[in-house]
Design a protein around this motif. Structure first.
Motif, short mmCIF file in Angstrom:
data_model
loop_
_atom_site.label_atom_id
_atom_site.label_comp_id
_atom_site.label_asym_id
_atom_site.label_seq_id
_atom_site.Cartn_x
_atom_site.Cartn_y
_atom_site.Cartn_z
N THR A 269 0.84 -1.20 0.00
CA THR A 269 0.00 0.00 0.00
C THR A 269 0.87 1.25 0.00
OG1 THR A 269 -1.75 -1.15 1.20
CG2 THR A 269 -1.81 1.25 1.24
N PHE A 270 1.92 1.23 0.80
CA PHE A 270 2.87 2.35 0.83
C PHE A 270 3.47 2.60 -0.55
CE2 PHE A 270 7.20 3.94 1.21
CZ PHE A 270 7.05 5.05 2.04
N ILE A 271 3.84 1.53 -1.24
CA ILE A 271 4.42 1.66 -2.58
C ILE A 271 3.42 2.29 -3.54
CG2 ILE A 271 5.23 0.35 -4.60
CD1 ILE A 271 6.47 -1.65 -2.59
N GLU A 272 2.21 1.79 -3.54
CA GLU A 272 1.20 2.31 -4.48
C GLU A 272 0.88 3.77 -4.19
OE1 GLU A 272 0.13 0.75 -7.22
OE2 GLU A 272 1.68 -0.67 -6.57
N GLN A 273 0.78 4.14 -2.93
CA GLN A 273 0.50 5.54 -2.60
C GLN A 273 1.69 6.44 -2.90
OE1 GLN A 273 -1.04 5.77 1.42
NE2 GLN A 273 -2.80 4.44 0.95
N SER A 274 2.89 5.90 -2.77
CA SER A 274 4.09 6.70 -3.03
C SER A 274 4.30 6.94 -4.52
CB SER A 274 5.32 6.01 -2.44
OG SER A 274 5.23 5.92 -1.03
N ARG A 275 3.72 6.10 -5.37
CA ARG A 275 3.86 6.30 -6.82
C ARG A 275 3.24 7.61 -7.29
NH1 ARG A 275 5.58 1.60 -9.27
NH2 ARG A 275 5.13 -0.36 -8.18
N VAL A 276 2.20 8.06 -6.57
CA VAL A 276 1.43 9.21 -7.04
C VAL A 276 1.52 10.40 -6.08
CG1 VAL A 276 -0.17 7.78 -8.34
CG2 VAL A 276 -0.66 8.33 -5.96
N ARG A 277 2.17 10.23 -4.93
CA ARG A 277 2.17 11.29 -3.93
C ARG A 277 3.27 12.30 -4.19
NH1 ARG A 277 4.07 11.75 1.47
NH2 ARG A 277 4.94 9.63 1.44
N LEU A 278 2.93 13.58 -4.03
CA LEU A 278 3.88 14.68 -4.15
C LEU A 278 4.15 15.26 -2.77
CD1 LEU A 278 2.34 16.58 -7.22
CD2 LEU A 278 4.08 14.77 -7.24
N THR A 279 5.37 15.75 -2.55
CA THR A 279 5.67 16.40 -1.28
C THR A 279 4.88 17.69 -1.17
OG1 THR A 279 7.55 17.55 -2.26
CG2 THR A 279 8.00 15.45 -1.20
N ARG A 280 4.32 17.93 -0.01
CA ARG A 280 3.53 19.15 0.20
C ARG A 280 4.40 20.29 0.72
NH1 ARG A 280 -0.43 18.01 -3.12
NH2 ARG A 280 -1.68 16.19 -2.50
N GLN A 281 5.60 19.99 1.13
CA GLN A 281 6.52 21.01 1.61
C GLN A 281 7.68 21.11 0.62
OE1 GLN A 281 5.88 22.80 4.33
NE2 GLN A 281 4.03 21.64 4.86
N GLY A 282 8.25 22.28 0.47
CA GLY A 282 9.44 22.43 -0.37
C GLY A 282 9.13 22.41 -1.85
N THR A 283 9.72 21.48 -2.59
CA THR A 283 9.69 21.50 -4.06
C THR A 283 8.39 20.99 -4.65
OG1 THR A 283 10.62 19.28 -4.23
CG2 THR A 283 12.18 21.11 -4.07
N GLY A 284 7.65 20.18 -3.92
CA GLY A 284 6.47 19.55 -4.50
C GLY A 284 6.82 18.43 -5.47
N ALA A 285 8.04 17.91 -5.35
CA ALA A 285 8.51 16.83 -6.23
C ALA A 285 7.85 15.52 -5.84
CB ALA A 285 10.02 16.71 -6.12
N PRO A 286 7.81 14.55 -6.74
CA PRO A 286 7.28 13.23 -6.40
C PRO A 286 8.03 12.63 -5.21
CG PRO A 286 7.55 13.44 -8.76
CD PRO A 286 8.22 14.64 -8.15
N ILE A 287 7.30 12.09 -4.25
CA ILE A 287 7.92 11.51 -3.07
C ILE A 287 8.79 10.32 -3.42
CG2 ILE A 287 6.03 9.92 -2.53
CD1 ILE A 287 8.07 11.96 0.02
N ALA A 288 8.49 9.69 -4.55
CA ALA A 288 9.28 8.53 -4.97
C ALA A 288 10.72 8.90 -5.31
CB ALA A 288 8.62 7.86 -6.18
N GLN A 289 11.00 10.20 -5.45
CA GLN A 289 12.37 10.63 -5.73
C GLN A 289 13.18 10.83 -4.45
OE1 GLN A 289 12.22 14.15 -8.18
NE2 GLN A 289 11.18 13.11 -9.88
#
Length: 416
Positions: A269-289
């Motif tokens: 579940t963590f993997i699937e949610q991390s595929r589409v989640r963006l950081t809400r602080q800072g750059t807003g980059a994909p969390i998977a990075q």
């Protein structure tokens, strides 16, 4: 060497000297079919996850799906219509159920352990227990907190026994009395439906039971000294490799299957949610990075998959030992006991490492991750998950130190 493997009981003087090759192959084949049946039932089981949570009991639909998959007949002897499969296949099936609904896996594991115990008791007890079919279920409360009183022909039970997982779906209960366990029809007990108010594993419905002047005849009593002395009455009809294995070993390893399945659900579940989640602080980059996520996720996958493989391989090896007519040594049993408890702890700790980077949405009531965390916390407190005691038993055995003498359910685990 006589071949007795397809007979229900070997006819030669010492069944352990018989050839059990065909028995082994039958059990493994039936085990593979069982795992496939469970996989087919997983979608239905997963649908009931939140209903189990909301109602404090596994849904009837989920239980029926498990009945249809043969879940509750895995350790039922063949002569009663049971599957009598190898423990590793059973454990693998429970892991798959655990990934769909932790509570469903928990009661499936517990109720089957009790069927194994019934198979060690007298034929009269077995005939009565499985008279209604191979899917008959017993819950338990092994802590000896009630009051048994010896009377003519049996015991009289009074008091309260707690934490009886899955009792809402059981026809019988097994109650602990220290050196003996009592098998009682569920119709003879009063279930306290308000006693199970918890935050984790809510669907297990592990409720308290009250008994008042309930008579238990001798044939419904499992005298644990019989198991200690290799004098199980059930061996008169079930003198076969599965039932030579350690009942307490299986019991103490069963909760770990739910935990492993639940942790794998959490990681996926963590993997699937991390595929589409963006950081809400800072750059807003994909969390998977996030490189910190990379290390934690790689560590989680390695540890939980490693625990899974080790746990299943341990029980494959123990079944092979039984099929050779041999008995696992105390050191082997205590190693497996510790590694099972360690797997339980590892799964919980792994998810606590992922939780801080799962994002605020992980705490939402409809997010499976928060349910996974609560279930793992609850399972971590089960007696079989105690690393410290298991480690002590393992290492003391390694150093040849004297074990505690047999006297009750807890001390029996070292010997059998």
């Amino acid at each position: 060497m006589p071949n007795a493997s397809m007979q229900l009981t070997a006819t030669n003087a010492n069944p352990r000297n018989a050839c059990w090759k065909e028995y082994r192959e039958r059990a493994l084949t039936a085990g593979r079919a069982f795992v496939e049946a469970v996989e087919a039932a997983v979608p239905v089981i997963a649908e009931g996850r939140y209903e189990s949570e909301a109602n404090g009991r596994v849904s009837d639909k989920t239980v029926q799906a498990m009945i249809d998959a043969g879940v509750f007949r895995t350790f039922t002897p063949m002569q009663y219509g049971g599957l009598e499969i190898d423990p590793a296949s059973f454990f693998e099936g429970i892991m798959k159920i655990g990934a769909a609904d932790s509570s469903a896996a928990w009661i499936a594991g517990q109720l089957n352990c009790h069927a194994f115990e019934i198979a060690l008791m007298s034929k009269r007890m077995q005939d009565e227990f499985w008279a209604t079919g191979p899917d008959t279920r017993a819950s338990s409360s092994y802590a000896p907190i009630g009051k048994p009183e010896k009377v003519e022909g049996g015991y009289l039970l009074n008091g309260v026994w707690t934490f009886s997982s899955g009792v809402d779906h059981a026809q019988w209960v097994i109650l602990g009395g220290g050196a003996r366990n009592f098998v009682v029809p569920v119709s003879d007990v009063s279930i306290d439906h308000n006693s199970w108010d918890v935050s984790g594993l809510k669907g297990t419905g592990s409720k308290a039971l009250t008994l008042k002047d309930v008579f238990v005849p001798d044939y419904r009593i499992h005298e644990l000294v019989d198991t200690y002395n290799d004098a199980n009455p059930g061996w008169e009809v079930n003198n076969r490799p599965l039932y030579w294995m350690s009942f307490l070993g299986i019991f103490n390893s069963t909760a770990t299957n739910t935990v492993i399945g639940t942790a794998l659900c959490g990681i996926n579940t963590f993997i699937e949610q991390s595929r589409v989640r963006l950081t809400r602080q800072g750059t807003g980059a994909p969390i998977a990075q996030n490189p910190f996520l990379h290390l934690k996720l790689a560590d989680a996958l390695t540890k939980v998959n490693g625990a899974r493989d080790r746990h299943l391989n341990n029980w494959r090896e123990l079944f092979e030992t039984a099929c050779r007519g041999e008995e696992a040594t105390p050191l082997e049993r205590m190693r497996v006991r510790f590694e099972s408890a360690d797997a339980n702890g590892t799964c919980f700790e792994t998810m606590t490492q992922l939780w801080p980077i799962a994002g605020a949405a992980a705490s939402a009531s409809n997010n499976i991750l928060q349910l996974v965390m609560r279930d793992l916390m609850a399972a971590r407190n089960h007696g079989s998950a105690g690393r410290e005691l298991a480690a002590s038993q393992y290492i003391k055995t390694m150093f040849g130190m004297e074990p505690a003498p047999f006297c009750d359910f807890g001390t029996l685990a070292y010997y059998k």
